[in-house]
Scaffold this motif. Structure first.
Motif, PDB file in Angstrom:
ATOM      1  N   GLY A 149       0.815  -1.209   0.000  1.00  0.00           N
ATOM      2  CA  GLY A 149       0.000   0.000   0.000  1.00  0.00           C
ATOM      3  C   GLY A 149       0.846   1.254   0.000  1.00  0.00           C
ATOM      4  N   THR A 150       1.932   1.236   0.759  1.00  0.00           N
ATOM      5  CA  THR A 150       2.821   2.399   0.814  1.00  0.00           C
ATOM      6  C   THR A 150       3.491   2.633  -0.534  1.00  0.00           C
ATOM      7  N   VAL A 206       3.139   5.966  -2.808  1.00  0.00           N
ATOM      8  CA  VAL A 206       4.309   6.741  -3.234  1.00  0.00           C
ATOM      9  C   VAL A 206       4.345   6.842  -4.753  1.00  0.00           C
ATOM     10  N   GLY A 207       4.010   5.761  -5.443  1.00  0.00           N
ATOM     11  CA  GLY A 207       3.959   5.798  -6.900  1.00  0.00           C
ATOM     12  C   GLY A 207       2.930   6.793  -7.401  1.00  0.00           C
ATOM     13  N   PHE A 208       1.764   6.823  -6.731  1.00  0.00           N
ATOM     14  CA  PHE A 208       0.723   7.792  -7.102  1.00  0.00           C
ATOM     15  C   PHE A 208       1.218   9.220  -6.882  1.00  0.00           C
ATOM     16  N   LEU A 243       4.260  10.250  -6.940  1.00  0.00           N
ATOM     17  CA  LEU A 243       5.292  10.586  -7.918  1.00  0.00           C
ATOM     18  C   LEU A 243       4.679  11.042  -9.238  1.00  0.00           C
ATOM     19  N   TRP A 244       3.451  10.580  -9.546  1.00  0.00           N
ATOM     20  CA  TRP A 244       2.773  11.050 -10.755  1.00  0.00           C
ATOM     21  C   TRP A 244       2.076  12.379 -10.514  1.00  0.00           C
ATOM     22  N   VAL A 245       1.578  12.607  -9.299  1.00  0.00           N
ATOM     23  CA  VAL A 245       0.814  13.816  -9.008  1.00  0.00           C
ATOM     24  C   VAL A 245       1.729  14.995  -8.679  1.00  0.00           C
ATOM     25  N   ALA A 246       2.840  14.742  -8.021  1.00  0.00           N
ATOM     26  CA  ALA A 246       3.718  15.811  -7.546  1.00  0.00           C
ATOM     27  C   ALA A 246       4.200  16.752  -8.662  1.00  0.00           C
TER      28      ALA A 246
END
Length: 50
Positions: free
Chosen positions: A16-17, A21-23, A25-28
């Motif tokens: 889940g973590t 974090v992957g999400f 990295l796309w949103v940031a």
């Protein structure tokens, strides 16, 4: 059996973590671009250059 259950819970938390974090990295990058644009718009909005 308890070791397998504990390992499953740990892997579930880690999975889940990693997905979170992957999400992020796309949103940031998009949030960073929006923040920079808003910063420059707010700075240039106060001053009118003739």
């Amino acid at each position: 059996m308890w070791i397998v259950a504990a390992a499953a819970v740990v892997f579930l938390i880690i999975g889940g973590t990693v997905k979170a974090v992957g999400f992020l990295l796309w949103v940031a990058p998009f949030l960073l671009i929006v923040a920079v644009l808003l910063f420059f718009l707010s700075r240039s909005g106060g001053r009118r250059i003739p």
